[in-house]
Design a protein around this motif. Structure first.
Motif, mmCIF file in Angstrom:
data_model
loop_
_atom_site.group_PDB
_atom_site.id
_atom_site.type_symbol
_atom_site.label_atom_id
_atom_site.label_comp_id
_atom_site.label_asym_id
_atom_site.label_seq_id
_atom_site.Cartn_x
_atom_site.Cartn_y
_atom_site.Cartn_z
ATOM 1 N N LYS A 14 29.420 30.755 35.927
ATOM 2 C CA LYS A 14 29.456 32.205 35.662
ATOM 3 C C LYS A 14 30.847 32.769 35.916
ATOM 4 O O LYS A 14 31.361 33.587 35.151
ATOM 5 N N ALA A 15 31.442 32.312 37.019
ATOM 6 C CA ALA A 15 32.799 32.783 37.340
ATOM 7 C C ALA A 15 33.797 32.264 36.303
ATOM 8 O O ALA A 15 34.733 32.980 35.913
ATOM 9 N N THR A 304 26.407 30.085 46.538
ATOM 10 C CA THR A 304 27.604 30.336 47.358
ATOM 11 C C THR A 304 28.883 30.060 46.584
ATOM 12 O O THR A 304 29.838 30.844 46.627
ATOM 13 N N ARG A 305 28.898 28.959 45.853
ATOM 14 C CA ARG A 305 30.138 28.624 45.129
ATOM 15 C C ARG A 305 30.439 29.647 44.030
ATOM 16 O O ARG A 305 31.597 29.988 43.787
ATOM 17 N N GLU A 306 29.392 30.164 43.370
ATOM 18 C CA GLU A 306 29.625 31.224 42.374
ATOM 19 C C GLU A 306 30.224 32.452 43.071
ATOM 20 O O GLU A 306 31.182 33.048 42.590
ATOM 21 N N ASN A 310 33.865 34.114 42.443
ATOM 22 C CA ASN A 310 33.961 35.519 42.039
ATOM 23 C C ASN A 310 34.859 36.326 42.958
ATOM 24 O O ASN A 310 35.640 37.168 42.510
ATOM 25 N N MET A 311 34.701 36.097 44.263
ATOM 26 C CA MET A 311 35.545 36.812 45.226
ATOM 27 C C MET A 311 37.014 36.449 45.008
ATOM 28 O O MET A 311 37.911 37.299 45.127
ATOM 29 N N THR A 312 37.255 35.192 44.711
ATOM 30 C CA THR A 312 38.630 34.738 44.489
ATOM 31 C C THR A 312 39.210 35.440 43.254
ATOM 32 O O THR A 312 40.362 35.898 43.255
ATOM 33 N N LEU A 313 38.361 35.545 42.228
ATOM 34 C CA LEU A 313 38.799 36.240 41.019
ATOM 35 C C LEU A 313 39.057 37.726 41.307
ATOM 36 O O LEU A 313 40.043 38.305 40.830
#
Ligand code: DGY
Length: 329
Positions: A14-15, A304-306, A310-313
């Protein structure tokens, strides 16, 4: 075409889809292995943002290679011992990470390791799979349980506290913790006692390492520390005290851990992190039946990995538009 952004791996689906919607000049390492250092140094040239993982060392050499236009670095991890924070800050580059979101997944896995090590899961699985499973025996593959035991948490941060709450449900009756400073709120919620590191080692039946890797915690679990751990009395080969590390491999002096296991100083060990990673299959640690090793999968749930990606993006997008990062180091 907008800003030039380097992303060092294909990220969760998704990210990744969201990443591809951005108006970036995207440079992305698309192989199922971490980007080799020489390729990273080449590809980072001229980028405005770097989306990296804990597998990439971020230091002066890399920052020099990137060039002065680099605005933001965001790591898809909560740990940032792979980053020379001072070097990044000295260049006024914004720096982001992914706190909180992986607390539950990592705490779950830490408890899994604690239970797995103390209940001799590695030996049990092997016995079932390789034909060593004989008749049910009163003492065969007996482990130890947490009921009425003491747990020592090294680093009562977000993950340490979440581990404590989970372990309470398994019957741990007393918590002690050590770390750089007292954590009044977490301490109160677990009814935990702040003790010096040596005391924690002496009193705990289960020791869980949940602290960050820093120059102070590097190799803090050395032979001397292992020698101070509560004395093991081996009854029916039962692992009576257990050490779990789901934080960073560098906190444990690995050669000393091998010696400590050879000398029966520890009942059982559960590791999700090692030095190096990956730990080569020929490594001595794998040969101990009471040493359970996982390949750094603490945060490895898709949810969690998604979220982490997303937070990184989000950090990258904020940094590129000169806004404060939502998850800033
Ligand atoms: C982290 O984020 O630091 C973990 O070790 C991997 O998710």
């Amino acid at each position: 075409m907008g800003f030039k952004v380097l992303v060092t791996r294909i990220i969760p689906p998704k990210a990744q889809a969201r990443l591809l919607e951005q108006n970036f000049e995207l440079v992305q390492w698309d192989q199922d292995s971490s980007i080799p250092r020489n390729v990273l140094l080449e590809k980072v040239k001229g980028v405005d943002a770097l989306f990296c993982l804990l597998t990439e060392k971020i230091d002066d050499e890399l920052l020099d290679a990137a060039g002065p236009q680099l605005k933001v670095i965001a790591t898809m991890s909560v740990g940032y011992d792979h980053i020379d924070v001072a070097a990044v800050k000295a260049r006024n580059i914004k720096l982001g990470y992914t706190p909180d979101v992986l607390t539950d997944a990592t705490a779950d896995l830490t408890v899994l390791l604690a239970l797995g090590a103390s209940r001799r899961i590695k030996e049990s699985i092997r016995a079932a799979e390789n034909g060593a499973w004989g008749k049910w025996g009163p003492t065969w593959l007996c482990g130890s349980q947490f009921t009425h035991k003491t747990c020592g948490i090294v680093g009562l941060g977000r993950i340490g506290e979440a581990v404590g709450h989970r372990l309470k449900a398994f019957g741990i009756s007393r918590f002690v913790y050590s770390g750089r400073s007292k954590k009044p709120e977490a301490e109160a919620s677990l009814n935990a006692e702040f003790v010096p590191f040596d005391e924690l080692l002496q009193q705990s039946d289960l020791v869980v390492i949940c602290c960050a890797l820093t120059k102070d915690t590097q190799n803090m679990f050395n032979y001397e520390a292992f020698s101070k751990m509560k004395n093991t009395v081996l009854i029916y080969e039962t692992p009576l005290q257990v050490l779990v590390n789901s934080a960073r491999g560098g906190i444990v002096h690995q050669d000393d851990l091998v010696r400590a296991l050879e000398d029966d100083l520890i009942g059982a060990v559960g590791l999700d992190v090692t030095t190096p990673e990956p730990l080569p299959p020929s490594h001595k640690l794998y040969s101990f039946p009471n040493c359970l090793i996982l390949p750094h999968v603490g945060s490895a749930t898709m949810e969690t990995r998604e979220n982490m990606a997303n937070m990184t993006l989000e950090n990258i997008l904020a940094g590129l538009s000169d806004k404060p990062l939502p998850y800033s180091i």
